[in-house]
Design an enzyme around this catalytic site. Structure first.
Site, PDB file in Angstrom:
ATOM      1  N   ASP A   8     -36.958  36.824 -46.213  1.00 17.46           N
ATOM      2  CA  ASP A   8     -38.177  36.695 -45.404  1.00 17.46           C
ATOM      3  C   ASP A   8     -39.433  36.972 -46.218  1.00 17.46           C
ATOM      4  O   ASP A   8     -40.506  36.439 -45.929  1.00 17.46           O
ATOM      5  CB  ASP A   8     -38.114  37.659 -44.221  1.00 17.46           C
ATOM      6  CG  ASP A   8     -37.931  39.101 -44.658  1.00 17.46           C
ATOM      7  OD1 ASP A   8     -38.889  39.883 -44.560  1.00 17.46           O
ATOM      8  OD2 ASP A   8     -36.824  39.456 -45.112  1.00 17.46           O
ATOM      9  N   TYR A  28     -35.597  41.021 -54.564  1.00 11.02           N
ATOM     10  CA  TYR A  28     -36.818  41.550 -53.957  1.00 11.02           C
ATOM     11  C   TYR A  28     -37.586  42.472 -54.911  1.00 11.02           C
ATOM     12  O   TYR A  28     -38.802  42.339 -55.089  1.00 11.02           O
ATOM     13  CB  TYR A  28     -36.479  42.317 -52.663  1.00 11.02           C
ATOM     14  CG  TYR A  28     -37.672  43.033 -52.077  1.00 11.02           C
ATOM     15  CD1 TYR A  28     -38.564  42.348 -51.260  1.00 11.02           C
ATOM     16  CD2 TYR A  28     -37.922  44.369 -52.354  1.00 11.02           C
ATOM     17  CE1 TYR A  28     -39.673  42.985 -50.728  1.00 11.02           C
ATOM     18  CE2 TYR A  28     -39.030  45.019 -51.833  1.00 11.02           C
ATOM     19  CZ  TYR A  28     -39.902  44.323 -51.016  1.00 11.02           C
ATOM     20  OH  TYR A  28     -41.008  44.951 -50.508  1.00 11.02           O
ATOM     21  N   LYS A  51     -29.792  38.301 -40.369  1.00 13.01           N
ATOM     22  CA  LYS A  51     -30.918  39.125 -39.908  1.00 13.01           C
ATOM     23  C   LYS A  51     -32.153  38.245 -39.803  1.00 13.01           C
ATOM     24  O   LYS A  51     -32.669  37.745 -40.795  1.00 13.01           O
ATOM     25  CB  LYS A  51     -31.166  40.274 -40.882  1.00 13.01           C
ATOM     26  CG  LYS A  51     -32.286  41.202 -40.426  1.00 13.01           C
ATOM     27  CD  LYS A  51     -32.567  42.237 -41.471  1.00 13.01           C
ATOM     28  CE  LYS A  51     -33.790  43.057 -41.096  1.00 13.01           C
ATOM     29  NZ  LYS A  51     -34.224  43.914 -42.210  1.00 13.01           N
TER      30      LYS A  51
END
Length: 535
Positions: free
Chosen positions: A312, A277, A384
């Protein structure tokens, strides 16, 4: 037709998607092959944040009058005298053993004032410095062990939520003293996990702010004192509600190892910690990130913290259908990196999201395929599941409906951690009333659907099954290209090419590169030694 008196038996399905176990094993093998050179690279290097985390584990805290932490001041002085290649531990504890100061705090203050010089000890001095460093850093890791045992006792006393998925809600006003009552009220209304998101831009600070903070931008600063205050408040709520309420923050950015250490010391329960990320979305140097994430995950493993990964985010920049396989590849890589660092299956909160364009025909069926694929690839992991954000338009009624479909998909596919979607996404920072309505949405869907995931079985070779198999096949093709990429570090080259999230991040550029050093012979880091035994 079967002969009279005989019986026929259908071949049992391997899970609801009937994934080929040989194909799944191949995907994991390729992820391991892609990840191994990165682990070797991480083992060969250290960073300023890894060394500062070691000082924090040894008990050094506080900041000077300008707000610069003493760990930064001490490390900068050591680095200026002897470099970073041998680590900070030998020069620092050599100075303490020589009587330059009585403790780390005093030594840091003297170093900042320029009244002490550091050296690389040799012979008996090296032995004495190493022993002293191991003793003090080891005591800090024992404190982390103690906080883990404390969590285990409290979970046993108060219990876990009696449902899944766990309801995960974000609270962050910028003011920790305003966050606390909002978090406690959210827990009363059904939230099982409270996430205090960080102030915008903190991931790019190469230091951790000190003390309780009352101003932030779209979030609250992650500090040790803020961790302590919120954990204490949620312990009060856990006692009141009769269930253990978990606390989440962010171990990412330039201070990933330090924040992980502080989380372990203050008994946080989950930390956002993704292997790529920071590289993709914060332009942090890839080598810096991989070194920092390995150390931070070793700390999380020791502290019993569940990590949340950030797949995500890929779908906020890339198309959720065309790039679905990049999510799966990242999950497989995150799984490999996490387990190599010592994390267990129950600590792998692998991320994925509900981000397909709503106008696309069969979009909900496709979301179910992607969510069920993640569930079956990682059956023991607390996945998640992230709500729609990219296609929120400001129409709160449409947004509320999208979130309901997201909640339903989570229940139908057996997700473990469900982040509560907000109908005011892309409009305002949510108000308490927004959170209350969002929690009502989640509670209604979970109550009405019950154990629907037990009944939901897609048709063999139907749309959902075929889509899941397609994504697995595309994931294997991408992993094969990474492994076969020219050069030793195929994953680094794939990141540089923009494979993930359409972001091109070369390994010789990006923020924090100047904080990376290749380890020299004789390098010592007691924290790494202890954590390596665990992993």
């Amino acid at each position: 037709m079967a002969p009279t008196g005989s019986t026929t038996r259908a071949t049992p399905r391997r899970g609801k998607l009937d994934l080929d176990p040989v194909t799944v094993r191949k995907a994991r093998t390729l992820a391991r092959q892609a990840g191994r050179p990165i682990v070797s690279l991480a083992k060969q290097h250290t960073t300023v944040s890894v060394e500062r985390a070691t000082l924090r584990l040894a008990g050094l805290s506080g900041a000077d009058a300008d707000g610069i932490p003493w760990v930064n001041r001490l490390l900068d002085a050591v680095r200026g005298d002897v470099g970073l290649e041998h680590g900070v531990s030998l020069p620092v504890w050599d100075a303490l053993v020589r009587g330059e100061a009585d403790d780390l705090s005093t030594l840091a203050q003297k170093a900042a004032a320029g009244s002490v010089r550091f050296r690389l000890p040799e012979g008996r001095d090296l032995t004495r410095a190493g022993a002293a460093a191991r003793k003090q850093v080891g005591a800090g890791i024992k404190r982390v062990d103690g906080r883990r045992r404390e969590r285990d006792r409290l979970v046993k006393r108060w219990g876990d939520p009696d449902h899944q998925p766990w309801i995960y809600l974000i609270v962050a006003t910028g003011d920790i003293y305003e966050d606390i009552p909002q978090a406690q009220q959210a827990a009363r209304e059904g939230a099982d996990v409270i996430a205090v998101i960080r102030s915008t831009g903190q991931s790019l600070l190469d230091y951790v702010p000190e003390g309780a903070t009352r101003e932030g931008f779209a979030g609250t600063y992650a500090t040790q004192e803020n961790f302590r205050l919120m954990r204490a408040a949620l312990d009060e709520s856990s006692r009141e509600l009769g269930r253990y309420v978990r606390l989440t923050n962010y171990a990412s950015g330039l201070c990933m190892p330090e924040i992980a250490a502080l989380a372990g010391l203050e008994r946080l329960d989950m930390m956002l910690n993704d292997s790529m990320y920071g590289i993709l979305f914060r332009d942090i140097n890839p080598v810096r990130t991989f070194v920092d994430q390995r150390f931070s995950r070793q700390v999380h493993a020791r502290a019993g913290i569940i990590i949340n990964t950030g797949e995500d985010n890929y779908l906020t920049t890339a198309d959720a259908v065309e790039a679905a396989h990049t999510v799966t590849v990242s999950q497989l890589l995150n799984e490999y990196f996490a387990k190599e660092a010592g994390l267990e299956d129950w600590q792998l909160g692998l991320g994925h999201a509900f981000e397909i364009t709503p106008e696309l025909p069969d979009s909900f069926r496709m979301e179910l395929a992607h969510a069920l694929l993640a569930r079956e690839l990682f059956p023991k992991a607390p996945l998640k599941w992230m709500p729609p954000t990219r296609h929120m338009t400001g129409d709160v009624f449409r947004g509320y409906m999208l979130d309901a479909f997201f909640n339903l998909a989570g229940v139908m596919t057996g997700q473990s951690i469900l982040l509560v979607g907000m109908m005011t996404e892309a409009v305002v920072t949510p108000w308490l009333s927004d959170r209350d309505l969002a929690l009502q949405n989640v509670r209604y869907v979970m109550n009405a659907a019950g154990n629907l995931h037990e009944d939901f079985v897609p048709a063999p070779d139907g749309f959902i099954v075929q889509r899941a198999r397609q994504v697995v096949g595309e994931s294997i093709e991408l992993l094969e290209r990474i492994v076969e990429h020219e050069g030793k570090h195929g994953l680094l080259e794939a990141i540089a090419d923009g494979t993930f999230g359409l972001m091109k991040r070369p390994s010789d550029a990006g923020r924090g590169l100047d904080g990376v050093a290749r380890k020299a012979p004789g390098y010592l880091n007691p924290a790494s030694e202890i954590l390596e035994e665990k992993s």
